[in-house]
Design an enzyme around this catalytic site. Structure first.
Site, PDB file in Angstrom:
ATOM      1  N   LYS A 155      13.259  56.729   7.628  1.00  0.00           N
ATOM      2  CA  LYS A 155      13.498  56.939   9.069  1.00  0.00           C
ATOM      3  C   LYS A 155      14.991  57.223   9.198  1.00  0.00           C
ATOM      4  O   LYS A 155      15.828  56.317   9.144  1.00  0.00           O
ATOM      5  CB  LYS A 155      13.071  55.689   9.846  1.00  0.00           C
ATOM      6  CG  LYS A 155      13.745  55.497  11.195  1.00  0.00           C
ATOM      7  CD  LYS A 155      13.296  56.485  12.247  1.00  0.00           C
ATOM      8  CE  LYS A 155      14.071  56.263  13.545  1.00  0.00           C
ATOM      9  NZ  LYS A 155      15.418  56.898  13.517  1.00  0.00           N
ATOM     10  N   GLY A 203      21.938  48.969  10.211  1.00  0.00           N
ATOM     11  CA  GLY A 203      22.239  49.380  11.581  1.00  0.00           C
ATOM     12  C   GLY A 203      22.829  48.225  12.354  1.00  0.00           C
ATOM     13  O   GLY A 203      23.397  47.293  11.773  1.00  0.00           O
ATOM     14  N   SER A 204      22.646  48.273  13.659  1.00  0.00           N
ATOM     15  CA  SER A 204      23.279  47.262  14.513  1.00  0.00           C
ATOM     16  C   SER A 204      22.553  45.923  14.399  1.00  0.00           C
ATOM     17  O   SER A 204      21.365  45.865  14.072  1.00  0.00           O
ATOM     18  CB  SER A 204      23.239  47.738  15.962  1.00  0.00           C
ATOM     19  OG  SER A 204      21.897  47.862  16.373  1.00  0.00           O
ATOM     20  N   VAL A 263      19.381  45.686  16.820  1.00  0.00           N
ATOM     21  CA  VAL A 263      18.131  46.280  16.322  1.00  0.00           C
ATOM     22  C   VAL A 263      17.666  45.546  15.053  1.00  0.00           C
ATOM     23  O   VAL A 263      16.466  45.401  14.816  1.00  0.00           O
ATOM     24  CB  VAL A 263      18.296  47.797  16.073  1.00  0.00           C
ATOM     25  CG1 VAL A 263      17.001  48.400  15.554  1.00  0.00           C
ATOM     26  CG2 VAL A 263      18.723  48.507  17.350  1.00  0.00           C
ATOM     27  N   GLY A 264      18.616  45.049  14.279  1.00  0.00           N
ATOM     28  CA  GLY A 264      18.248  44.303  13.070  1.00  0.00           C
ATOM     29  C   GLY A 264      17.432  43.062  13.395  1.00  0.00           C
ATOM     30  O   GLY A 264      16.432  42.765  12.732  1.00  0.00           O
ATOM     31  N   GLU A 291      21.222  45.032   6.701  1.00  0.00           N
ATOM     32  CA  GLU A 291      22.674  45.269   6.567  1.00  0.00           C
ATOM     33  C   GLU A 291      23.163  45.622   7.958  1.00  0.00           C
ATOM     34  O   GLU A 291      22.881  46.709   8.464  1.00  0.00           O
ATOM     35  CB  GLU A 291      22.931  46.429   5.597  1.00  0.00           C
ATOM     36  CG  GLU A 291      22.415  46.205   4.185  1.00  0.00           C
ATOM     37  CD  GLU A 291      23.191  45.155   3.418  1.00  0.00           C
ATOM     38  OE1 GLU A 291      24.301  44.785   3.832  1.00  0.00           O
ATOM     39  OE2 GLU A 291      22.663  44.669   2.401  1.00  0.00           O
ATOM     40  N   CYS A 308      30.831  50.169   9.067  1.00  0.00           N
ATOM     41  CA  CYS A 308      30.410  48.781   9.258  1.00  0.00           C
ATOM     42  C   CYS A 308      31.497  47.817   8.804  1.00  0.00           C
ATOM     43  O   CYS A 308      31.835  46.870   9.497  1.00  0.00           O
ATOM     44  CB  CYS A 308      29.115  48.510   8.500  1.00  0.00           C
ATOM     45  SG  CYS A 308      29.205  48.868   6.745  1.00  0.00           S
ATOM     46  N   GLU A 325      32.134  44.501  18.548  1.00  0.00           N
ATOM     47  CA  GLU A 325      32.416  45.437  17.453  1.00  0.00           C
ATOM     48  C   GLU A 325      32.779  46.801  18.044  1.00  0.00           C
ATOM     49  O   GLU A 325      31.943  47.415  18.712  1.00  0.00           O
ATOM     50  CB  GLU A 325      31.163  45.576  16.559  1.00  0.00           C
ATOM     51  CG  GLU A 325      31.350  46.549  15.409  1.00  0.00           C
ATOM     52  CD  GLU A 325      30.052  46.844  14.629  1.00  0.00           C
ATOM     53  OE1 GLU A 325      28.958  46.797  15.207  1.00  0.00           O
ATOM     54  OE2 GLU A 325      30.169  47.142  13.426  1.00  0.00           O
TER      55      GLU A 325
END
Ligand code: NAD
Length: 478
Positions: free
Chosen positions: A174, A227-228, A231-232, A249, A283, A378
């Site tokens: 994805k 990702g963020s 969403v994680g 991650e 990141c 962030e």
């Protein structure tokens, strides 16, 4: 461009599409399918059907195919780098570097894949087991969903797809919704090189529709998500619904600690690398600059002078060092965050303005340690947020006050102090006398706290994309 399911370029079943916008010109450069739950279901089922046959292919054969893939990447490197630059706004030299990394990453995993040894447990470790032999095997985990963010799509494709395929898994990629084109091209090259068409799929689309459907699919056995944090966490919950294995991650707000005895010229150069690379969208970029008061003025003045020299502009030019962010919306968000820092006491001493998707290299100083940016906000852009401090203990306290715990670094000439600081930092990666932005393919990279679960890298990913089977031979000795 279309997505690739079972080796065919296809539209989404509901015919919806996403526009892909060049953030430098703000013009639409292409469209991709916005894959529906039905499309995701088809891709996952195809990947699931290929598991047995692919897991039986010898690792030497898999490596042979991936060598052909790497040659195809080399042959197509100009097109791949240009596509990456156009859809991401990355300076072209950095786009070439990321395409060049594909070989480094894949080769690292290809070498390691031949050495995934099991372990033999000695006879007689427990009462009654003196005639029993036990050993371990590694088996593929199954269908791997590789959910990839926008900032380093190819690097993270390498980190996720190479070890997954080599360990005998099948993969559904994805790609990021903002910039999926380069990854579609890489999947096409994998298939051209000889990866069977049912083994690797790519489903394009937005997060809540395509990504969410993939994370929720009961036949996805492993989710590797970068990702963020927001969403994680959601993806972790989705994985739990069908007990999928998961690696996360996530975001970071890395501390860059400069002590009074530091080499300030070195710290300033590392700030440029560690904060400005990829237009500040990294990141493990150093995001909170904790500077001891004795060197604050020197660090600020030298940083200002250095950032003023950066060449900002068209990402297609080789001389460009800083360009635009990935979307106009991303830049607007950074602009709001800068305004918030100022409201909370920060003082802008350089930059601070937005023009379309560009954010000027910005330095904000005198930020109180209670400000959002000093804790959990962030900022994904070229912004140096400086938080002054008095003592080493105070620096550690500020660094660890964040919910994030990705990486951190310290600048000092005293190695004893340096070790004491890194020992106390609550984060997954530490650097002494360099920016926290350091990630080799070999190292196990991953965060503490809200920065993630698990690690990625040649040393560790195979553990994350395989399951352990034990084999016990009973009564084999007289
Ligand atoms: P994001 O979370 O918005 O998106 C990441 C991926 O998830 C994209 O493919 C997106 O389409 C998909 N997605 C979005 N919503 C989803 C949903 N509901 N379900 C499933 N998938 C969904 O992140 P981003 O803006 O692309 O990337 C920036 C973030 O990623 C930053 O926080 C950065 O720190 C982090 N990051 C972490 C690492 C690391 O290794 N720790 C590396 C790179 C980026």
């Amino acid at each position: 461009m279309k997505m690739i399911i079972n080796g065919k370029y296809v539209d989404s079943s509901d015919k919806t599409t996403l526009n892909i916008v060049n953030p430098y010109t703000l013009k639409v450069i292409d469209t991709v399918p916005n894959a529906s739950e039905k499309d995701v279901d088809m891709a996952v089922k195809i990947a699931n059907s290929a598991l047995k046959s692919w897991s039986e292919v010898a690792v030497t054969k898999k490596i042979e195919i991936l060598k052909k893939f790497l040659n195809l990447v080399d042959e197509n490197k100009d097109d791949l780098a240009k596509t990456l630059m156009l859809e991401t706004g990355k300076p072209i030299t950095q786009a070439y570097a990321e395409i060049g990394n594909i070989r480094i990453g894949f080769e690292g995993f290809m070498e390691r894949a031949k050495h995934l040894y099991g372990e033999v447990i000695p006879f007689g470790t427990e009462m009654g087991n003196d005639k029993t032999m036990q050993f371990t095997l590694r088996e593929p985990v199954g269908v791997v969903a590789a959910i990839i963010p926008f900032n380093f799509p190819c690097d993270l494709f390498d980190q996720k797809v190479a070890p997954s395929l080599l360990a005998g898994n099948t993969v559904v990629v994805k790609p990021p919704h903002q910039n999926p084109l380069t990854l579609i091209k890489l999947v096409a090259l994998l298939i051209k090189a000889g990866i069977p068409k049912n083994v690797v799929q790519i489903v394009t689309g937005d997060g809540p529709k395509t990504g969410n459907s993939l994370a929720c699919h009961p036949l996805v056995h492993k989710i590797t998500f970068t990702g963020s944090t927001k969403v994680g966490v959601l993806t972790y919950q989705n994985a739990a619904s069908h007990l999928a294995h998961i690696s996360l991650e996530l975001g970071g707000n890395d501390a860059f600690i400069v002590l009074n005895d530091a080499d300030i010229d070195l710290a300033v150069e590392e700030m440029v690398w560690g904060r400005m690379y990829n237009n500040g969208q990294v990141c493990c970029a150093s995001k909170r600059f904790l500077v001891q008061k004795g060197v604050l003025d020197e660090f600020v003045e030298k940083s200002k002078a250095r950032l003023k020299k950066l060449i900002i502009g068209d990402p297609s030019k080789k001389s460009t060092e800083i360009s635009c962010l990935v979307t106009l919306q991303a830049a607007e968000r950074v602009e709001q965050q800068i305004n918030n820092v100022v409201k909370q006491g920060g003082k802008i001493v350089l930059g601070g303005k937005r023009v379309n998707a560009f954010i000027e290299p910005t330095i904000i100083t005198n930020i109180p340690k209670t400000a959002d940016v000093a804790l959990n906000d962030e900022i994904f852009g070229p912004v140096v947020s400086i938080i002054p401090f008095d003592t080493v203990e105070e620096a550690i306290e500020i660094a660890n006050a964040s919910n994030y715990g990705l990486c951190g670094c310290v600048f000092t000439k005293n190695i004893r102090t340096a070790f004491n600081v890194v020992k106390q930092l609550e984060c997954g990666g530490t650097v002494i006398n360099g920016a926290s932005f350091f990630r080799s393919f070999e190292m196990p990279f991953g965060g503490y706290k809200f920065s993630g679960i698990g690690t990625e890298g040649v040393l560790s990913t195979f553990n994350e994309v395989t399951k352990i089977k034990t084999v016990t031979l009973k009564n084999i000795l007289d």
